[in-house]
Scaffold this motif. Structure first.
Motif: not given
Ligand code: GLU
Ligand code: ZN
Length: 297
Positions: A99-104, A119-126, A129-135
């Motif tokens: 999932y995408g994560c936008q936390c700084n 951000c697990r439940s936010l469903g951020l789309a690619a 904006g700039p996202l990190a991806w987490r497992l």
């Protein structure tokens, strides 16, 4: 289906951020001796995925130094920087677990450095904006069996963290690519420095996510100049370029608790390695996390 290992395969996976130093020689030698003493293969992989930290020329410098020590590898050397498509294929294939994560950084630092799954439940789309991806952590596995140290316990929060596998700058993270490469290269044993010990349960879990056989993991003591201080490139007392190869090899064998032949430092490296292979004792490897060395003498 989980595929088993048909032969012993070890590896040495240096990051080319500088020349080979005593600490990496210990990791190279320990992984080489353990694999080769079982009649196995030993591979070298250049972990240059973190391009900002890669020093141009350090890869060939490391390979030349390994040759000087008589540490010849099987198969072709692999460079992670040439395997981005493979890492992206895995990204697409296991997209459901990511999932995408936008936390700084400030937010994560405030959490004490371990991510809380915000951000697990936010469903951020690619395109958010700039996202990190987490497992998504597949369950907390806090224990593993170390080849040299026996059962090891890892802090629960660390073991269960949804860690980053693709950074905000688009680079894949070490944690993602190291497991893909170990799986793709059918590595059966991962022998490396104890600085990566705590990462082992998550790497084992990722192997299982990939439905691959989990290698054996063993961690060698870290060479330090003072408690908690890894060898620095500035430490001339242990800079292997200042010593004859047989002298550094002798020091590395002694560091690994291994038996030495008489006049070890005077032997050609090939003789010394032959002796070391015949006398390799995994049970003699010291089990403390770090060993202080100030000089070879
Ligand atoms: N490239 C890592 C390092 O040089 C080692 C990775 C590994 O052995 O798993 O620290
Ligand atoms: Zn987040």
């Amino acid at each position: 289906m989980t595929v088993g290992f048909s032969c012993v395969r070890g590896r040495f996976a240096p990051s080319p951020s500088g020349p080979l130093h005593f600490g990496s020689l210990v990791a190279a030698l320990g992984s080489y001796l353990h694999a080769k003493s079982q009649g196995g293969q030993w591979l070298v992989r250049i972990e240059d995925i973190d391009s900002p930290r890669t020093v141009p020329g350090a890869d060939s410098d490391i390979l030349r130094t390994l040759e000087q020590f008589g540490l010849y590898w099987d198969d072709s050397v692999v460079w992670q920087s040439q395997r981005i498509d493979l890492y992206q294929d895995y990204f697409e294939k296991f997209r459901q677990q990511l999932y995408g994560c936008q936390c700084n950084r400030a937010r994560i630092a405030a959490l004490g450095g371990i991510y809380d799954g915000h951000c697990r439940s936010l469903g951020l789309a690619a395109d958010a904006g700039p996202l990190a991806w987490r497992l998504k952590s597949a369950g907390v596995n806090t224990e593993f069996l170390d080849l040299f140290r026996g059962t090891q316990q890892i802090p629960t929060a660390l073991a269960g963290e949804d860690y980053i596998i693709k950074r905000r700058d688009g680079l894949f993270a070490y944690q993602w690519v190291v497991v893909i490469d170990d799986v793709e290269q059918r590595i059966s044993e991962v022998i490396r420095g104890a600085d990566l010990l705590q990462m082992t349960p998550r790497q084992q879990a990722l192997c299982r996510t990939f439905d691959a056989q989990v290698p054996v993991y063993g961690h060698l003591p870290l060479a330090v100049t003072a408690p908690g201080h890894k060898l620095s490139k500035q430490n001339h007392a242990t800079d292997i370029r200042h010593f004859a190869p047989a002298q550094s090899l002798t020091a590395a064998l002694r560091f690994l608790g291994q038996q030495l032949p008489p006049d070890a430092e005077l032997l050609p490296v090939t003789e010394l390695l032959k002796f070391a292979l015949q006398h390799w004792q995994a049970a003699a490897v010291p089990t403390q996390p770090e060993i202080q060395i100030n000089s070879f003498n």
